[in-house]
Design a protein around this motif. Structure first.
Motif, short mmCIF file in Angstrom:
data_model
loop_
_atom_site.label_atom_id
_atom_site.label_comp_id
_atom_site.label_asym_id
_atom_site.label_seq_id
_atom_site.Cartn_x
_atom_site.Cartn_y
_atom_site.Cartn_z
N GLU A 20 19.76 81.42 61.75
CA GLU A 20 19.69 81.58 63.20
C GLU A 20 19.66 80.24 63.94
O GLU A 20 19.73 80.21 65.16
CB GLU A 20 18.44 82.38 63.57
CG GLU A 20 18.41 83.80 63.03
CD GLU A 20 17.16 84.52 63.46
OE1 GLU A 20 17.13 85.04 64.59
OE2 GLU A 20 16.19 84.52 62.68
N ALA A 21 19.52 79.12 63.21
CA ALA A 21 19.38 77.83 63.86
C ALA A 21 20.16 76.78 63.09
O ALA A 21 19.58 75.98 62.35
CB ALA A 21 17.90 77.44 63.96
N ASP A 22 21.47 76.77 63.27
CA ASP A 22 22.30 75.81 62.56
C ASP A 22 22.01 74.38 63.01
O ASP A 22 22.20 73.43 62.24
CB ASP A 22 23.78 76.12 62.81
CG ASP A 22 24.20 77.43 62.15
OD1 ASP A 22 23.51 77.84 61.19
OD2 ASP A 22 25.18 78.04 62.60
N GLY A 23 21.55 74.22 64.25
CA GLY A 23 21.28 72.88 64.77
C GLY A 23 19.88 72.39 64.51
O GLY A 23 19.48 71.35 65.03
N GLY A 24 19.12 73.10 63.70
CA GLY A 24 17.75 72.70 63.40
C GLY A 24 16.73 73.50 64.20
O GLY A 24 17.06 74.23 65.14
N ILE A 25 15.47 73.35 63.81
CA ILE A 25 14.36 74.07 64.45
C ILE A 25 13.48 73.08 65.20
O ILE A 25 13.18 72.00 64.70
CB ILE A 25 13.53 74.83 63.40
CG1 ILE A 25 14.35 75.97 62.79
CG2 ILE A 25 12.24 75.38 64.00
CD1 ILE A 25 13.63 76.70 61.68
N LEU A 26 13.09 73.46 66.40
CA LEU A 26 12.15 72.67 67.19
C LEU A 26 10.81 73.37 67.16
O LEU A 26 10.69 74.52 67.61
CB LEU A 26 12.66 72.52 68.63
CG LEU A 26 11.96 71.45 69.47
CD1 LEU A 26 12.32 70.06 68.95
CD2 LEU A 26 12.36 71.58 70.93
N VAL A 27 9.79 72.71 66.62
CA VAL A 27 8.45 73.29 66.53
C VAL A 27 7.63 72.80 67.71
O VAL A 27 7.50 71.60 67.95
CB VAL A 27 7.76 72.92 65.21
CG1 VAL A 27 6.36 73.52 65.15
CG2 VAL A 27 8.60 73.40 64.02
N ILE A 28 7.05 73.74 68.45
CA ILE A 28 6.22 73.43 69.61
C ILE A 28 4.81 73.93 69.35
O ILE A 28 4.60 75.11 69.03
CB ILE A 28 6.78 74.10 70.89
CG1 ILE A 28 8.21 73.64 71.15
CG2 ILE A 28 5.87 73.80 72.08
CD1 ILE A 28 8.36 72.16 71.44
#
Length: 425
Positions: free
Chosen positions: A351-359
């Motif tokens: 679902e996130a080919d561009g990477g995951i941003l963790v907040i």
């Protein structure tokens, strides 16, 4: 655009903590200058929304220094600041349980190598590693002292006493450490020649510096860019006879509480005027600005030409680093206060080919976003966590998060689950 007056932190506060002082400063943002439009003078009252409002005397964080991996044993050991005025070297025994290898200072305020009792009260600056001396640098908030602790915890020494307090993160190059203190001073200290500074710059201000400086390479040589609660941004020369002198400075409309970051010749700064600035690192000239929905405090993350930033209303933004243009259709709304820096993760997720941003939100929510478009992938609440304000750390497929009480959690990427690493229940 409303022009907000400078925050003033000179008023005494019962707890005398950085967040308590920020609360005072934000309250004073209620007063605004007159806005003249079409000949009519309008007086606008800027209501202080409860961004930090929950931070009354009984709700002040005991430091927000982040967990940091050991450089020699990154898989099995890390440094974890606690809510008990100390920093603990945590040994991860089986990946899911930690034990203390050493603690600085001990429960009596003592540590081998130091003659006097230590009173750091809290640690706000992240621990930083110096490979040249095989030591950790720890900055005490209340005593304003910079300590060097051997990696094995066998001994420690005093490197420098700022005679103020330290909130800002440290910058280290070789054996030189740059320390910004709450007395609005920046000190260059040689770790191998402790006790005195190589040079000290004074900003001559009644306000303070909380945000960490940024070191940048420019056509004018190396510069250290520092920003303060008076809204001033100053670049200092680091080389030659000009070391410690100003290269340039400018003043924005409101105070700056967060850290400075830099990349590709641009310095990035967020202000309590809700504006995010991109400045030319060599001259301080404005390259671009972008407006947030609320005051900006957290440290932005720069990744692959994109700046990920947050505001104190809980919105998350993705901006083009060169132009300031939005990369997402709209900000992501976390609906909670955010101080922790966003964390970018390269994770195998369809679902996130561009990477995951963790907040990491202060109230305990951990969000995983698609870094490409800001859409929510999954979220998880750490039910028992208290005040998540420190930056998170990636370890394998887990995000390590420390709370105000010094409890260290591991949140599993790709799943809604977490384990408590340290201290044991």
């Amino acid at each position: 655009m409303f022009h907000v007056k400078q925050p003033d932190l000179r008023t005494p506060h019962a707890l005398d903590s950085p967040l308590g002082k920020l609360r005072i400063a934000l309250k004073r943002l209620r007063k605004v200058h007159r806005l003249r439009r079409r000949g009519l003078a309008l007086v606008v009252l800027l209501l202080a929304v409860p961004v930090i409002a929950a931070c009354d005397v009984a709700d002040q964080p005991d430091g927000w220094a982040a967990p940091t991996p050991d450089p020699v044993e990154p898989e099995t050991r890390l440094l974890a600041p606690t809510g008990d005025d100390s920093v603990v070297a945590v040994e991860l025994l089986d990946g899911n349980l930690g034990a203390a290898a050493w603690q600085f200072p001990d429960d009596d305020g003592r540590f081998p190598g130091l003659d006097a009792e230590i009173e750091p009260v809290a640690f706000y600056a992240d621990p930083i590693w110096v490979p040249e001396t095989d030591e950790w640098l720890l900055a005490g908030y209340s005593d304003g002292v910079l300590y060097a602790v051997q990696r094995d915890g066998e001994s420690a020494r005093v490197v420098f006493d700022t005679e103020a307090r330290i909130v800002a993160d440290l910058i280290v190059q070789g054996t030189t450490v740059y320390v910004a203190d709450t007395g609005y001073q920046v000190h260059a200290v040689d770790i191998e020649q402790p006790g005195a500074s190589v040079w000290t710059w004074s900003g001559d201000s009644d306000l303070q510096i909380w945000g960490g400086p940024a070191l940048v390479e420019t056509e004018r040589g190396r510069l250290l860019v520092v920003a303060g609660l008076d809204g001033r941004v100053t670049a200092l020369h680091l080389d030659g006879e000009a070391a410690g002198s100003e290269a340039w400075h400018l003043v924005i409309e409101a105070g700056i509480a967060g850290s400075v970051v830099a990349a590709d010749g641009i310095v990035y700064i967020g202000g309590l005027d809700r504006v995010f600035y991109g400045l030319d690192a060599a001259t301080g000239a404005q390259v671009w600005t972008a407006e947030a929905s609320h005051w900006i405090w957290g440290t932005p993350l720069i990744r692959d030409g994109v700046i990920y930033m947050t505001d104190l209303r809980g919105n998350v933004y993705a901006l083009d680093a060169m132009t300031g243009a939005s990369r997402w259709l709209q900000p992501f709304a976390a609906d909670d206060r955010i101080r922790a820096q966003p964390l970018f993760v390269e994770f195998d997720d369809e679902e996130a080919d561009g990477g995951i941003l963790v907040i990491v939100a202060r109230g305990g929510m951990i969000f995983q976003l698609n870094a490409a478009d800001g859409t929510l992938l999954r979220q998880f609440r750490l039910e028992k966590a208290k005040d998540l304000m420190a930056n998170a750390l990636l370890r394998d497929d887990r995000v390590l998060v420390g709370d105000e009480d010094g409890v260290l959690y591991a949140v599993l990427l790709g799943a809604n689950s977490a384990v408590r690493l340290y201290p044991p229940n």
